[in-house]
Scaffold this motif. Structure first.
Motif, PDB file in Angstrom:
ATOM      1  N   VAL A 295      37.263  29.447  12.168  1.00 22.73           N
ATOM      2  CA  VAL A 295      35.883  28.917  12.222  1.00 22.73           C
ATOM      3  C   VAL A 295      35.969  27.462  12.698  1.00 22.73           C
ATOM      4  N   ASP A 296      34.823  26.951  13.184  1.00 20.16           N
ATOM      5  CA  ASP A 296      34.843  25.567  13.668  1.00 20.16           C
ATOM      6  C   ASP A 296      34.545  24.590  12.523  1.00 20.16           C
ATOM      7  N   ALA A 297      34.747  23.306  12.810  1.00 16.19           N
ATOM      8  CA  ALA A 297      34.577  22.271  11.791  1.00 16.19           C
ATOM      9  C   ALA A 297      33.125  22.215  11.316  1.00 16.19           C
ATOM     10  N   ARG A 298      32.178  22.531  12.224  1.00 17.60           N
ATOM     11  CA  ARG A 298      30.763  22.472  11.853  1.00 17.60           C
ATOM     12  C   ARG A 298      30.445  23.488  10.737  1.00 17.60           C
ATOM     13  N   PHE A 299      31.094  24.637  10.819  1.00 23.02           N
ATOM     14  CA  PHE A 299      30.882  25.658   9.773  1.00 23.02           C
ATOM     15  C   PHE A 299      31.329  25.119   8.411  1.00 23.02           C
ATOM     16  N   VAL A 300      32.511  24.490   8.396  1.00 22.63           N
ATOM     17  CA  VAL A 300      33.018  23.946   7.126  1.00 22.63           C
ATOM     18  C   VAL A 300      32.058  22.879   6.609  1.00 22.63           C
ATOM     19  N   GLN A 301      31.559  22.050   7.494  1.00 17.61           N
ATOM     20  CA  GLN A 301      30.638  20.978   7.105  1.00 17.61           C
ATOM     21  C   GLN A 301      29.339  21.549   6.543  1.00 17.61           C
ATOM     22  N   ARG A 302      28.852  22.592   7.197  1.00 16.97           N
ATOM     23  CA  ARG A 302      27.599  23.216   6.774  1.00 16.97           C
ATOM     24  C   ARG A 302      27.751  23.801   5.356  1.00 16.97           C
TER      25      ARG A 302
END
Lengths: 373, 373
Positions: A295-302
């Motif tokens: 998954v991308d970093a944005r997913f983790v942030q979300r």
């Protein structure tokens, strides 16, 4: 303390399809004093309510009064409140009471309480005379979204949690949202951890919805709560559906739980609530998925952002000042989910899709170092 | 003590058809030291043998040595010998041992013993981590003909026998007829009571056969014993087949048990063996059937005769010198099978056919008076 029930509120329900063990989960407000017509389908010569002292004070009068209009005899077993009482002694108190009252197989048990009461009462029902009926009335968000589906019942053993138990399906689950009014904020948040979990592993639409409606949920708005409970039960039912006896597929429900169990054990059980440990564990599992290129970093942030907004920890604790990552790994290795020496992690293989697999120790160490303290 | 196994003797088997819980009952002589190829189908990371001190001395070395050739790890739990140990403490000893050895869900339990060991081990298997595999190696005739089929497992509670338990099917049952060589004559007879029972309730051909072959059975002839175990398991399987969870049809298996339970309770548990009480109880139930016009006097005489030849009591004991029939009735009324105040008797509705129904108290008193002392 409690707001008046919203009688205009339409009842939600989820039907769990398990052949001759199918049952419904009713989700609503204002069940009492009018009661639930569906109970008439569960015939019994006596009803026995199992609850704890705290809940007895709040809800017992209403429920036992109502049950007395449905069943010839209503008894109550009141247990002490707390996870430390989810043991054989409490179970045996239920058995002794049932035998002293002459309860036969046509008895129905009502579990009025959270996970401890539900697990204990369910196992008592599974084992009394080799199986009698039981109805769950879960009074915490965690129990409503997690224990309503799956049929897991059991007790702790001094050498391990949830080691003794049975799969035993309830005849009916009644999620009375009014009982959440008395739930402490910290426990509401802990329950939300399991709700948030269903997004990444199965249904990103639920995560979208939570991002827009979390404030209403935290304010205990009935419609928002009903949606949370209904969607969670539907998703869990879909996952459990193909895997009633937990042979493997169900593992995705443990997203965040491998790290989470290490947190609970490392801090001493009860210091972090289960949901709090799972919350930080989900961030760690998401970060591990990201570092594996899934998954991308944005997913983790979300995911981290919604966990924080729900009042939950987004970072794991330091469980050992000298070698924190080593201690996490050691704790995960003794966890019952470790298979043949390898730790299996539930990882997010793209938003809304989970897989269970091992990961390199060195990478796991990096994730622990990055996500704790 | 033991005769050499008859290696030329062909293995008998009974297949129990329960969908994905189907299993086989193997009946034979000389299983050891060559072992049983069927065990290879039951994969496990460790095997745990549960047995008692008496049987450990006789058979443990052979079995654990053999199991070590099949499974990576073999452990033994040795419990004290006796019905009084069929309780939570013994069950917990099994759980503690499993947890101390780090046994996971891929563990298989072996119940090496009679009914007590089988019931305890089966319930431990049903409850450990919500269910693991188990194999029965019944070492008494009673356990071979009665516990091999039906899936009943459980423990006693201080307030009632067999009150806590589960339905949990074994993965395999191995009836090693060689173990009957060390069975005391009185226990062989007690086991025969349940064998004789299958005639009147379901299969008069078995009664015919017993009348011709009882001497061979009592002499522990392998072929005679194999027939007894195989036919009993087949008949019980046919009866249980439609009624796995004991909703009613299975009741015919309780022929002789209503009076029998009163005898056991009235004399104090253990004074009369279960099979002895059932034997006298069958004569009483047959006499009651006769007085209700359901069978002729010759049938009662025939049943009484085979029971006597098997070394079993044909008359009930006096359990109360002042009011024997009243005491029997009182004991039968508290039995768990009494429904809504009425005692249900399994009666013979013509040879080979049984029904469960109430009978007038006055007639039951006459039967007790005629059949006791």
């Amino acid at each position: 303390m409690a707001r008046p029930p919203d009688l205009s509120f339409p009842m939600h329900s989820v039907d769990i399809d398990l052949g001759d063990r199918s049952y419904s989960i009713l989700i609503g407000s204002g069940f009492l004093p009018d009661g639930i017509a569906r109970l008439a389908d569960i015939r019994a010569t006596s009803a026995v309510v199992v609850t704890n002292a705290t809940l007895a004070r709040l809800y017992l009068k209403g429920w036992s009064g109502f049950l007395a209009t449905v069943y010839p005899r209503v008894h109550v077993v009141e247990l002490p409140d707390g996870e430390e009482y989810k043991n054989w002694d409490s179970l045996n108190r239920i058995f002794s009471a049932l035998l002293e009252w002459g309860c036969d197989r046509k008895t129905v048990l009502f579990a009025l309480g959270g996970g401890v009461i539900g697990d204990l009462t369910g196992f008592a029902a599974a084992s009394y005379m080799r199986g009698i009926a039981f109805v769950q009335i879960p009074t915490t968000l965690l129990a409503q979204v997690d224990s309503s589906v799956g049929g897991k019942t059991g007790i702790n053993h001094p050498l391990g949690k949830n080691m003794i138990g049975a799969f035993h399906q309830p005849r009916l689950v009644i999620c009375d949202l009014d009982t959440l009014d008395t739930l402490p904020k910290r426990e509401l948040s802990a329950g939300l951890a399991e709700v948030i979990k269903y997004g990444p592993i199965a249904d990103m639409a639920l995560l979208d919805w939570l991002e827009g409606s979390l404030d209403a949920v935290l304010a205990k708005d009935r419609r928002a709560l009903a949606h949370v409970v209904q969607r969670s039960c539907q998703i869990k039912a879909a996952v459990v559906g193909c895997d009633e006896k937990e042979t493997g597929l169900r593992a995705v429900l443990n997203f965040g739980h491998t790290f989470g169990h290490a947190i609970e054990a490392g801090m001493g059980y009860g210091v972090w609530l289960h949901g709090e440990a799972v919350a930080a564990g989900m961030v760690m599992a998401a970060e591990l998925s990201h570092r594996l290129g899934m998954v991308d970093a944005r997913f983790v942030q979300r995911l981290t952002s919604i966990i924080g907004r729900a009042g939950l920890p987004t970072r794991g604790p330091i469980v050992d000042a000298a070698d924190n990552a080593g201690r996490y790994l050691a704790l995960m290795h003794v966890d019952k989910k470790a298979q043949a020496g390898e730790i299996h992690f539930v990882l997010i293989d793209g938003p809304g899709r989970a897989v269970s697999r091992p990961a390199p120790d060195a990478l796991v160490r990096q994730v622990i170092d990055a996500c704790c303290g």
